[in-house]
Design a protein around this motif. Structure first.
Motif, PDB file in Angstrom:
ATOM      1  N   ASP A  33     -13.638  11.398   8.407  1.00  0.00           N
ATOM      2  CA  ASP A  33     -14.278  12.286   7.431  1.00  0.00           C
ATOM      3  C   ASP A  33     -14.374  11.663   6.053  1.00  0.00           C
ATOM      4  O   ASP A  33     -14.654  12.353   5.081  1.00  0.00           O
ATOM      5  CB  ASP A  33     -13.491  13.596   7.321  1.00  0.00           C
ATOM      6  CG  ASP A  33     -13.597  14.443   8.570  1.00  0.00           C
ATOM      7  OD1 ASP A  33     -14.632  14.330   9.256  1.00  0.00           O
ATOM      8  OD2 ASP A  33     -12.659  15.192   8.861  1.00  0.00           O
ATOM      9  N   GLN A  43     -15.800  12.257   0.894  1.00  0.00           N
ATOM     10  CA  GLN A  43     -15.153  12.871   2.047  1.00  0.00           C
ATOM     11  C   GLN A  43     -15.824  14.196   2.379  1.00  0.00           C
ATOM     12  O   GLN A  43     -16.424  14.833   1.526  1.00  0.00           O
ATOM     13  CB  GLN A  43     -13.669  13.069   1.805  1.00  0.00           C
ATOM     14  CG  GLN A  43     -13.311  14.024   0.703  1.00  0.00           C
ATOM     15  CD  GLN A  43     -11.814  14.087   0.498  1.00  0.00           C
ATOM     16  OE1 GLN A  43     -11.063  13.340   1.089  1.00  0.00           O
ATOM     17  NE2 GLN A  43     -11.383  14.995  -0.352  1.00  0.00           N
ATOM     18  N   THR A  44     -15.676  14.583   3.634  1.00  0.00           N
ATOM     19  CA  THR A  44     -16.205  15.849   4.105  1.00  0.00           C
ATOM     20  C   THR A  44     -15.046  16.834   4.237  1.00  0.00           C
ATOM     21  O   THR A  44     -14.096  16.588   4.969  1.00  0.00           O
ATOM     22  CB  THR A  44     -16.893  15.676   5.468  1.00  0.00           C
ATOM     23  OG1 THR A  44     -17.898  14.686   5.348  1.00  0.00           O
ATOM     24  CG2 THR A  44     -17.513  16.971   5.932  1.00  0.00           C
TER      25      THR A  44
END
Length: 156
Positions: A33, A43-44
């Motif tokens: 991620d 980032q997710t």
């Protein structure tokens, strides 16, 4: 001789494109991620994609500077090659172009080595990204191109 010059020019353009993409792309390190590059750390989280600036540590700034210098020196080598191609006397060698190109290869090598050694060890970042690989591909191509310029002589 025309095909050799066109081949060298094409190789030089490919190297310049590789250096620009590896400097600007956002995938020096990648994970599930997260992705990190020279400029941003992304980032997710919860379905949203968030990016923040890269750290202000000296090593990342050194890598940024070295990659930008490699792009600048490669571009200057291209300009020097084109200038020497049309202005140099018959039998002259492209030493000036070779120096710029070899310096560009040294800069990209140093930047990639610094990134390799100093990269943050995070659990979610599992592998190096494609931009990192492009930088390492550009290094030997740039060095070979510089050596070709040393050997290359201008003919009519």
């Amino acid at each position: 001789m025309l095909f050799i010059l066109l081949g060298v020019l094409l190789l030089h353009l490919v190297i310049l494109i590789l250096l620009i993409v590896s400097t600007a792309a956002s995938a020096w390190s990648a994970g599930v991620d997260k992705s990190t590059d020279l400029w941003y750390h992304c980032q997710t989280t919860s379905g949203s994609y968030q990016c923040k600036h890269a750290s202000n540590e000296e090593w990342i700034q050194a890598v940024q500077a070295l990659m930008i210098l490699s792009c600048i020196f490669c571009f200057c080598a291209l300009i020097a090659f084109l200038y020497q191609l049309f202005r140099m006397v018959k039998g002259g060698q492209f030493f000036f172009t070779a120096i710029f190109q070899i310096l560009a290869s040294v800069f990209v090598m140093c930047g990639a080595i610094i990134y390799t050694v100093m990269r943050p060890d995070e659990e979610t970042i599992t592998h190096f990204g494609y931009a990192y690989v492009l930088a390492w591909v550009a290094f030997p191509l740039c060095l070979i191109s510089g050596l070709i310029y040393i050997v290359l002589r201008k003919t009519e």
